[in-house]
Every structure is written in C-alpha cells, then in structure tokens.
Design a protein around this motif. Structure first.
Motif, PDB file in Angstrom:
ATOM      1  N   PHE A   3       0.897  -1.114   0.161  1.00  0.00           N
ATOM      2  CA  PHE A   3      -0.072   0.004  -0.089  1.00  0.00           C
ATOM      3  C   PHE A   3       1.015   1.089  -0.072  1.00  0.00           C
ATOM      4  N   GLU A   4       0.331   2.193  -0.605  1.00  0.00           N
ATOM      5  CA  GLU A   4       1.092   3.576  -0.805  1.00  0.00           C
ATOM      6  C   GLU A   4       0.058   4.673  -0.264  1.00  0.00           C
ATOM      7  N   LEU A   5       0.826   5.814   0.667  1.00  0.00           N
ATOM      8  CA  LEU A   5       0.066   6.921   1.006  1.00  0.00           C
ATOM      9  C   LEU A   5       0.657   8.085   0.139  1.00  0.00           C
ATOM     10  N   SER A   6      -0.234   8.779  -0.348  1.00  0.00           N
ATOM     11  CA  SER A   6       0.290   9.846  -1.422  1.00  0.00           C
ATOM     12  C   SER A   6      -0.659  11.181  -1.107  1.00  0.00           C
ATOM     13  N   ASN A   7       0.089  12.387  -1.268  1.00  0.00           N
ATOM     14  CA  ASN A   7      -0.753  13.484  -1.587  1.00  0.00           C
ATOM     15  C   ASN A   7      -0.391  14.049  -2.648  1.00  0.00           C
ATOM     16  N   GLU A   8      -0.397  15.383  -2.927  1.00  0.00           N
ATOM     17  CA  GLU A   8       0.066  16.094  -4.173  1.00  0.00           C
ATOM     18  C   GLU A   8       1.357  16.341  -4.279  1.00  0.00           C
ATOM     19  N   LEU A   9       2.046  16.130  -3.136  1.00  0.00           N
ATOM     20  CA  LEU A   9       3.511  16.542  -3.211  1.00  0.00           C
ATOM     21  C   LEU A   9       4.475  15.219  -3.111  1.00  0.00           C
ATOM     22  N   VAL A  10       3.995  13.934  -2.543  1.00  0.00           N
ATOM     23  CA  VAL A  10       4.861  13.070  -2.284  1.00  0.00           C
ATOM     24  C   VAL A  10       3.954  11.862  -2.038  1.00  0.00           C
ATOM     25  N   ASP A  11       4.692  10.658  -2.337  1.00  0.00           N
ATOM     26  CA  ASP A  11       4.134   9.297  -2.185  1.00  0.00           C
ATOM     27  C   ASP A  11       5.158   8.579  -1.021  1.00  0.00           C
ATOM     28  N   PHE A  12       4.476   7.598  -0.450  1.00  0.00           N
ATOM     29  CA  PHE A  12       5.328   6.928   0.403  1.00  0.00           C
ATOM     30  C   PHE A  12       4.532   5.618   0.917  1.00  0.00           C
ATOM     31  N   GLU A  13       5.359   4.732   1.513  1.00  0.00           N
ATOM     32  CA  GLU A  13       4.662   3.360   1.921  1.00  0.00           C
ATOM     33  C   GLU A  13       4.563   3.389   3.363  1.00  0.00           C
ATOM     34  N   ILE A  14       3.625   2.381   3.870  1.00  0.00           N
ATOM     35  CA  ILE A  14       3.532   2.284   5.263  1.00  0.00           C
ATOM     36  C   ILE A  14       3.454   0.751   5.355  1.00  0.00           C
ATOM     37  N   ALA A  15       4.031   0.218   6.654  1.00  0.00           N
ATOM     38  CA  ALA A  15       4.089  -1.162   6.815  1.00  0.00           C
ATOM     39  C   ALA A  15       3.956  -1.273   8.399  1.00  0.00           C
ATOM     40  N   PHE A  16       3.586  -2.173   8.884  1.00  0.00           N
ATOM     41  CA  PHE A  16       3.318  -2.384  10.485  1.00  0.00           C
ATOM     42  C   PHE A  16       4.167  -3.765  11.008  1.00  0.00           C
ATOM     43  N   LEU A  17       4.518  -3.454  12.227  1.00  0.00           N
ATOM     44  CA  LEU A  17       5.263  -4.913  12.769  1.00  0.00           C
ATOM     45  C   LEU A  17       4.507  -5.764  13.357  1.00  0.00           C
ATOM     46  N   ASN A  18       4.661  -6.947  12.829  1.00  0.00           N
ATOM     47  CA  ASN A  18       3.916  -8.139  13.088  1.00  0.00           C
ATOM     48  C   ASN A  18       5.021  -9.517  13.073  1.00  0.00           C
ATOM     49  N   GLY A  19       4.924 -10.044  14.039  1.00  0.00           N
ATOM     50  CA  GLY A  19       5.614 -11.155  14.184  1.00  0.00           C
ATOM     51  C   GLY A  19       7.247 -11.081  14.081  1.00  0.00           C
ATOM     52  N   GLY A  20       7.407  -9.791  14.332  1.00  0.00           N
ATOM     53  CA  GLY A  20       9.126  -9.498  14.513  1.00  0.00           C
ATOM     54  C   GLY A  20       9.451  -8.727  13.361  1.00  0.00           C
ATOM     55  N   SER A  21       8.641  -8.651  12.239  1.00  0.00           N
ATOM     56  CA  SER A  21       9.096  -8.120  10.961  1.00  0.00           C
ATOM     57  C   SER A  21       8.140  -7.043  10.516  1.00  0.00           C
ATOM     58  N   TYR A  22       8.569  -6.195   9.613  1.00  0.00           N
ATOM     59  CA  TYR A  22       7.377  -5.256   9.158  1.00  0.00           C
ATOM     60  C   TYR A  22       6.886  -5.720   7.688  1.00  0.00           C
ATOM     61  N   VAL A  23       5.633  -5.733   7.844  1.00  0.00           N
ATOM     62  CA  VAL A  23       4.730  -6.174   6.566  1.00  0.00           C
ATOM     63  C   VAL A  23       3.757  -5.139   6.140  1.00  0.00           C
ATOM     64  N   LYS A  24       3.424  -5.299   4.775  1.00  0.00           N
ATOM     65  CA  LYS A  24       2.402  -4.357   4.354  1.00  0.00           C
ATOM     66  C   LYS A  24       1.197  -4.724   4.422  1.00  0.00           C
ATOM     67  N   PRO A  25       0.134  -4.011   5.033  1.00  0.00           N
ATOM     68  CA  PRO A  25      -1.282  -4.438   5.462  1.00  0.00           C
ATOM     69  C   PRO A  25      -1.825  -4.687   4.006  1.00  0.00           C
ATOM     70  N   ASN A  26      -2.803  -5.646   4.143  1.00  0.00           N
ATOM     71  CA  ASN A  26      -3.926  -6.104   3.040  1.00  0.00           C
ATOM     72  C   ASN A  26      -5.076  -5.481   3.401  1.00  0.00           C
ATOM     73  N   SER A  27      -5.564  -4.559   4.278  1.00  0.00           N
ATOM     74  CA  SER A  27      -6.586  -3.885   4.260  1.00  0.00           C
ATOM     75  C   SER A  27      -6.357  -2.642   5.229  1.00  0.00           C
ATOM     76  N   LEU A  28      -6.917  -1.460   4.959  1.00  0.00           N
ATOM     77  CA  LEU A  28      -6.974  -0.236   5.543  1.00  0.00           C
ATOM     78  C   LEU A  28      -8.464   0.381   5.754  1.00  0.00           C
TER      79      LEU A  28
END
Length: 620
Positions: free
Chosen positions: A392-417
């Motif tokens: 998943f990516e979060l963006s506004n009119e100036l920048v894009d970025f990614e978000i990940a959550f800590l789960n089971g000791g590692s960061y993973v991308k969510p499949n629902s928001l």
C-alpha cells in the motif's frame, strides 16, 4: 432703772432684724437655686459668672454653626460623588468608542451619551446649593499668580535618507515547468505615517497666600508628542527553480495558503525523516492502554522531528504493573515507531488493548492507493494486527510513501486499511493504530509498531524571495507641552467655631462644572482625538478626587471641632455652677438656724418689753 431707753429691747430687736434678714437671704437662695442673685451677694463671683455665661452661650451657638458647616460639606460632597460617577461613565464610553469593532453610527450614539452626561454635570454643579449659597459652580476666584505656559519643540532626526530591508526566502511548489520570475519591484508606495502619544498630569495642592489666606495651586501638564515619518516602501519578488538536492538540505517549516504549499528557510543543513512532508515530527495526541477492560490514558508522547535526526529515542512508562517502552527511529529517509508492552504485574491472562493516534506536525491530505482496489480516503488506519498482503502507498499532491506494520518481529504491508473522513482537519490528517492481545501472561511481551518509507517527490521545488525595502526620508517629532500652573484663593464659607474672634474654619468652594474640570469638549468623533478626551477625563477625575479629599478632611475636622466645643462648654458650665449655684443643703441649715434665732429673739424681745413694768411696783 430707766424707762426712756430699753437697751435690752433695742439689742434684742437688732438681733431679730439680723436673723430675719439672714432668713430672707436663705429663702431667696433656696427659691432661686442661685448663690448669687445680685451683685451684692458676690460682686467678683457675679462678674466671673456672667463672663462664663457669655462664653457658654457663644460655644453653644458655635456648636450649632459647626453642625451647619458639616451639613454644607456633606451636601457639596454628595454632588461631587455623583459627578465622579458620571466622569467614570464618560471615560468608559470613550474607551468603548476607541475600539475598532464599532461603526460610525455606534460612535455617534456613544457621543450622544457623552454630551448628555456633560450637560448633567453642569446642571448638578449649578443646582447644588446650601441655604441659597451655590457650592459647586463658583467662578469668583482670586488669582495670585499664573505661571502657565505653552511650548512647542520640533525635532528632525537624521541623517536621511536611510534604508531598512526585510528579506524572506522560502520554498514552494508550482506546476511543473512554471517559468522563473526575475527579481523586480512589484509595488512602491510613498507616504507619511503619524504616531501620536499623550502624557497627562494633574494635581491640586494647598498653599497659603502672602496675607495668610488659604489657597490652592492648580497644576496640569499635557504633553502631546506627534511623530511624522515620511518613507517609501518597495516590495520586490523573485521565483527561481531549485533542484531537489538543495531542497533536501533545508530545515523545512510547512504552511499552506489555499492550494499552495511552501516552506520557509529558517535553518540550513538539518535533515528530517522523509524530508518533505516532515514525518520526523508527530504529535501522539491520544494514547490509551486498556488493561482487563479498564482504560488508562497515558501521558502524551510528543516528538519533534527536528530534534530526532539520525538515530533513535526511547521513552518508558509503567501503569498497574504493565511496562510500556516506546522507541522512535529515523535514518533520514524513513520513520519508525515501535512499542513493547511487558506484563510485570505477577498475574497471567492479562487482556491488553493498545491504541494510539499519530498526527503529523503539518496538516495535509493523504490519499490511499493500491493495486487491489482499496477505496481512496483521507486517513489511514489499521484494524487489529494487520496481516501480510499487498503493498500500500499513501500519497498527497507532493509526495508518495509506503506504510508497513510490525507483525511477528518483521514489518509487513497491510492487506486492508480503514479510511476516515475526507474533511481536512487536524483529526482527519492522522494515523490511527489499534493492537490487541487476548491474554498476556506474566512476563509476556506484546510488540507492535509501524514504519513510513520510500518517499517520492512529485513536483518541482521553487525558491521564492520577497523583500520589503523601506527608505525613510524624514522623521519629524513635534512635542507640544501645555502647562497650567495657577495659584489662587477660592471663594469660601466661614464657619465660626468658637466664642472668640479669629476662631474660624474656612470651607473653600470650587468650580465643578465641565469647563472648570476641563471636560467641556469631550468627543470621540472627528476632528476630535479620543486619546485627548481620555486624558481630559483623567484630569477631571484627579481634580474631583482632590476636591472630595479636601471636603472629607474638613468634615472630619468639623466633627472633632464640635466635640471639642461641646466639651469646652460643658466644663465651663460646671465651673460657672460652682461659682453661682447655691448649695441647697447648706442654705437649708442656714435657714433653720435663722428661723430658730428669729423665734428666740422674738421671745426675748417680749421679755425685754416687760422689764420696765417693774417700775410700777415702786410707784405703789
């Protein structure tokens, strides 16, 4: 034996006459109550008594005079009291009219009340009389000396012209390909600005005239300082395209005007996580942990990205045996927040629910986009512990970025928001996270967190330069000093406070009309200056307060004077009584004595008259 002269009878008759005279004198004293009924009784005592009686009667009248004087002062002070209240109201109205929130129509209504109060002040001053003697509108002053003056000083400072420049550099975003704008003058204005300052001083001081009469010094000082500055103000503007590396070296402060975002250049060469937007700065406005269903709001975590450059920062809290460790990390290109919740309570099966809301330091709109059709919204939030899934990516009119959550000791991308409201406000522009643990045994640890990374700028960066140049041509300061300094003797009412000459108390009479108080021309409408009117009310209040202080002191003095006079009269009455009044007991004794002697003398006179009858025996 002789019959031509009865010496015994003559002697007895003489004694009888004296006893009758003494008895008559006692009866006169007892019937009148006075020891001295005529000058013959006690010539010296009568003279002293009569003098004392004159003093007593004079003091009794003086006491009544003092009572009248007290009534006069109270009458005048009552008028001053109401005048004071009206001046206070005028001052309040002037301050109200000086507020810019009122329209011209409102100020005209305020002006109307000010004028009405001025008229009523004059009416009260004219109507306040005591036995037809006017007390508050007296203008029959005798001026002893007038040292008043008016002085105007004009000062020009320099040298001129002088120039002062205020320069501001900031960075912003325009559509790609926006042409540069060379630095040139956009506006140029020449004008004169005027600043007015007022200083006011007023006092009333008692003095003594050369011939010994009581008077006053009326001092009032008004200083008006007017500063006229003539200057030319030029506004110069420049817009130049900047490459991205230069932009990343700046400490960026994010603001917004409409749809244009810009950053002001404050500090050079400090790096923030993610550059722009400044994801190194978050406010953790609402962090709550529920322990077995009981919520506990933790102290606010506040982290300023400008203080966390490269590295990490950890914060520890403890609540009911549950320890919480919060760690924030940044390497200049990403931002990570991690929590560790430890059960140190000594009990198993603790149910833990942890929620926190992270809000970036700056408001901006972030849209959610993904390849599997997750709806577009304004906020990103995770429900429970997110599972691994699509990127998943979060963006506004100036920048894009990614978000990940800590789960089971590692960061993973969510499949629902979950998406929140599209409304742009400080709550909508936040990242809400919730983690739960069904049971956490003693010594167990719950770990969770999230990461922001992979930032990508979407617009060109421009450097903006704005300059305000003020060229001062002249500064002229005009100081007008108006001084009123007058020694005068006011009209007065003389109160005879004793039975002798020169035992007089003087009550001064003042002019409390609007012209005498200096408030005849109060106004808040042009061409009058409200600040001048405000100073005039201050001077009027000072004058009236001085008048009331003088009358208050006089009233206290009159009260003490009357007590002294009454005591004096009482003591004189006691002294006069001891001289002139008869001692009734003593006179009763004298009367009894005289009566007995009279009766004895009458008996002896009878015997004395019968003594010559013995000669008849010789004739037989």
């Amino acid at each position: 034996m002789k019959i031509a002269h009865n010496i015994s009878a003559l002697n007895t008759a003489n004694r009888l006459n004296k006893s009758n005279k003494s008895s008559g004198a006692s009866l006169e004293k007892l019937s009148s109550g006075l020891r001295i009924n005529r000058a013959a009784d006690d010539a010296a005592g009568l003279a002293i008594s009569q003098q004392m009686r004159g003093q007593i009667r004079g003091l009794e009248q003086a006491s009544r005079n003092i009572q009248d004087g007290t009534s006069l002062v109270q009458t005048a002070e009552g008028g001053f009291q109401e005048i004071t209240a009206m001046i206070h109201r005028q001052k309040e109205l002037i301050i109200q009219g000086m507020n810019s929130t009122y329209s011209d129509h409102d100020r005209r209504n305020i002006e109307l009340e000010i004028k009405q109060l001025t008229e009523e002040i004059d009416n009260i001053a004219r109507r306040t009389d005591f036995n037809t003697i006017n007390l508050l509108s007296r203008e029959d002053y005798q001026v002893l000396e007038d040292r008043s003056s008016l002085n105007v000083d004009v000062t020009t400072t320099g040298p001129f012209p002088t120039t002062v420049t205020d320069r501001e550099v900031y960075y912003g975003f325009y559509p790609v390909g926006t042409p540069d704008h060379p630095q040139n003058v956009v506006t140029s204005t020449t004008g004169t600005t005027t600043n007015n300052e007022y200083d006011h001083e007023a006092r009333l001081t008692p003095i003594v005239s050369p011939d010994g009469r009581p008077g006053f010094n009326d001092y009032e000082k008004n200083v008006h300082t007017q500063t006229d500055k003539t200057a030319t103000v030029e506004f110069t503007f420049e817009r130049i395209w900047e490459n991205e590396p230069k932009f990343k070296e700046l400490d960026i402060k994010h603001n917004s005007i409409g749809d244009i975002y810009f950053q002001t250049e404050y500090v050079v060469n400090s790096t923030h996580a993610g550059q722009y937007p400044d994801f190194g700065g978050f406010w953790d406005g609402n962090t709550v942990i529920e322990i077995d269903g009981v919520p506990h709001t933790l102290d606010t975590f506040t982290v300023d990205g400008g203080n966390i450059l490269a590295g990490s920062l950890s914060i520890f809290y403890s609540k009911d045996g549950i320890e919480i460790e919060k760690t924030m990390m940044t390497d200049g290109t990403s931002f990570t927040v991690e929590f560790k919740v430890r059960n140190q309570s000594g009990a198993d099966d603790k149910q833990i629910r942890f929620s926190t809301v992270f809000q970036p330091r700056y408001n901006a709109i972030y849209d959610i986009s993904s390849s599997n059709g997750v709806p577009i919204g304004s906020t990103a939030a995770s429900a429970d512990i997110p599972d691994a899934g699509s990127v998943f990516e979060l963006s506004n009119e100036l920048v894009d970025f990614e978000i990940a959550f800590l789960n089971g000791g590692s960061y993973v991308k969510p499949n629902s928001l979950m998406t929140g409201s599209a409304e742009l406000d400080s709550i909508a522009n936040s990242i809400t996270t919730v983690w739960e643990s069904a049971d956490l045994d003693d010594g167990g640890v719950l770990e969770f967190g999230f990461s922001l990374s992979n930032f990508n700028f979407k617009k060109d960066v421009y450097r903006f330069t704005e300059e305000y140049t003020e060229t001062i041509h002249s500064i002229v300061e005009t100081v007008t000093t108006d001084i009123k300094d007058i020694d005068y003797v006011p009209p007065k009412v003389d109160i005879q406070t004793g039975d002798q000459e020169n035992q007089v108390l003087h009550i001064p009479l003042f002019n409390a009309k609007s012209d005498g108080l200096g408030i005849a021309n109060l106004s808040i409408l042009p061409p009058a200056d409200p600040a001048v009117s405000l100073g005039q009310t201050e001077g009027a209040l000072s004058r009236v307060t001085n008048f009331r202080s003088i009358y208050g002191a006089l009233q206290n003095r009159l009260e003490h004077t009357m007590k002294s006079v009454d005591n004096y009269a009482e003591n004189l009455m006691a002294a006069e009584s001891r001289i002139r009044d008869t001692d009734m007991a003593k006179e009763m004794m004298e009367l009894t004595k005289s009566n007995i002697l009279t009766q004895a003398a009458q008996a002896m006179l009878s015997h004395a008259n019968s003594n010559p009858q013995a000669i008849l025996q010789l004739i037989k």
